[in-house]
Design a protein around this motif. Structure first.
Motif, short mmCIF file in Angstrom:
data_model
loop_
_atom_site.label_atom_id
_atom_site.label_comp_id
_atom_site.label_asym_id
_atom_site.label_seq_id
_atom_site.Cartn_x
_atom_site.Cartn_y
_atom_site.Cartn_z
N ASP A 49 70.06 -24.41 71.83
CA ASP A 49 68.97 -24.77 70.92
C ASP A 49 68.15 -23.54 70.51
N VAL A 50 68.12 -22.54 71.39
CA VAL A 50 67.36 -21.32 71.09
C VAL A 50 67.95 -20.18 71.93
N ILE A 51 67.85 -18.95 71.41
CA ILE A 51 68.40 -17.79 72.11
C ILE A 51 67.30 -16.75 72.29
N LEU A 52 67.15 -16.25 73.53
CA LEU A 52 66.35 -15.06 73.80
C LEU A 52 67.32 -13.90 73.88
N LEU A 53 67.16 -12.91 73.02
CA LEU A 53 68.17 -11.87 72.85
C LEU A 53 67.54 -10.49 72.95
N ASP A 54 67.91 -9.75 74.00
CA ASP A 54 67.40 -8.39 74.16
C ASP A 54 68.04 -7.48 73.12
N LEU A 83 63.98 -9.72 72.14
CA LEU A 83 63.17 -9.14 73.21
C LEU A 83 63.44 -7.64 73.25
N THR A 84 62.39 -6.85 73.36
CA THR A 84 62.60 -5.41 73.43
C THR A 84 61.41 -4.71 74.06
N ALA A 85 61.68 -3.56 74.65
CA ALA A 85 60.61 -2.73 75.20
C ALA A 85 60.03 -1.83 74.13
N ARG A 86 60.68 -1.78 72.98
CA ARG A 86 60.22 -0.92 71.90
C ARG A 86 59.32 -1.71 70.95
N SER A 87 58.28 -1.07 70.46
CA SER A 87 57.33 -1.79 69.61
C SER A 87 57.11 -1.09 68.27
N GLU A 88 57.93 -0.08 67.95
CA GLU A 88 57.76 0.60 66.68
C GLU A 88 58.03 -0.35 65.52
N GLU A 89 57.36 -0.09 64.41
CA GLU A 89 57.48 -0.97 63.24
C GLU A 89 58.92 -1.07 62.75
N THR A 90 59.64 0.06 62.72
CA THR A 90 61.00 0.02 62.19
C THR A 90 61.90 -0.87 63.03
N ASP A 91 61.70 -0.90 64.35
CA ASP A 91 62.52 -1.75 65.21
C ASP A 91 62.27 -3.22 64.91
N GLN A 92 61.01 -3.59 64.72
CA GLN A 92 60.68 -4.99 64.45
C GLN A 92 61.21 -5.42 63.09
N VAL A 93 61.05 -4.57 62.10
CA VAL A 93 61.54 -4.89 60.76
C VAL A 93 63.06 -5.04 60.77
#
Length: 234
Positions: A49-54, A83-93
């Protein structure tokens, strides 16, 4: 919905043990895998139903797994939270560009993550109202069947893209700012970048155009945000 199934694709075993225990306690059936290729196979076999994906996984990155899932007919509508330890804008986009529905950076609160999971599940289920069809300028949205067509050509959208298009299509000509669109498509209170909406609009334009729609169906309103084009006079 009965007991929802959550697939956790994460290589940090201490974290997966914690998440598995927590979501099981909250009424989920939790399935855990620790590498990208196995996560893709499990998702295709189990249709959770949902996936948490690193993002950072051995063998196959989470971004590549997300792309493969979005390209599969049976898996394209499964909600995915990166899910990620990185928070830079390019990673999120980049994560949203590959089709992710939400994006959570580590470290995070399990309670907050649970609320994000419930939010994407609510969006994917939809309101279930009968005969709820919206059509304008050749673009048709069937909320009950979760189907979008341009003419007779189907358009494959992620749950977030579907919500975004529905928001604009129901009020053609109305200019929505990015915060309004984020609330409608991603959920009120979600912490995401404004540029995320720009990425979703870009992919929506591409998909509508590929299906035979006009490239300018979704118009940019300078200094505000976006709107769906009003009917063009004959």
């Amino acid at each position: 919905m009965g007991q929802p199934r959550i697939l956790i694709v994460e290589d940090e075993r201490g974290l997966t043990q914690t998440l598995s225990w927590y979501f099981t306690r909250e009424g989920f059936e939790a399935v855990v895998v620790h590498d990208g290729a196995e996560g893709l196979r499990k998702a295709q076999a189990l249709l959770p139903d949902v996936i948490l994906l690193d993002v950072m996984l051995p063998g196959m990155s989470g971004l590549d797994v997300c792309r493969e899932l979005r390209g599969g007919e049976r898996t394209k509508d499964i909600p995915i939270i990166m899910l990620t330890a990185r928070s830079e804008e390019t990673d999120q986009v980049e994560g949203f560009a590959r089709g992710a529905d939400d994006y959570v950076t580590k470290p995070f609160s399990n309670k907050v993550l649970l609320q994000r999971v419930k939010a994407v599940l609510r969006r994917s289920e939809g309101p279930g109202e009968a005969a709820d069809v919206v059509e304008h300028e050749g673009v048709k949205i069937d909320r009950v069947r979760h189907r979008v067509t341009v003419g007779d050509e189907p358009v494959d959208l992620t749950p977030t893209e579907f919500k975004l298009l529905l928001c604009m299509l129901r009020q053609p000509g109305r200019a929505f700012n990015r915060h309004q669109l984020m609330d409608a498509a991603i959920g009120e209170g979600s912490i995401v970048l404004e540029r995320t909406i720009d990425v979703h609009v870009k992919t929506l334009r591409q998909k509508l155009t590929k299906a035979g729609g006009a490239a300018e169906l979704i118009e940019t309103v300078r200094g505000v945000g976006y709107r769906f084009r009003e009917a063009v006079a004959p």
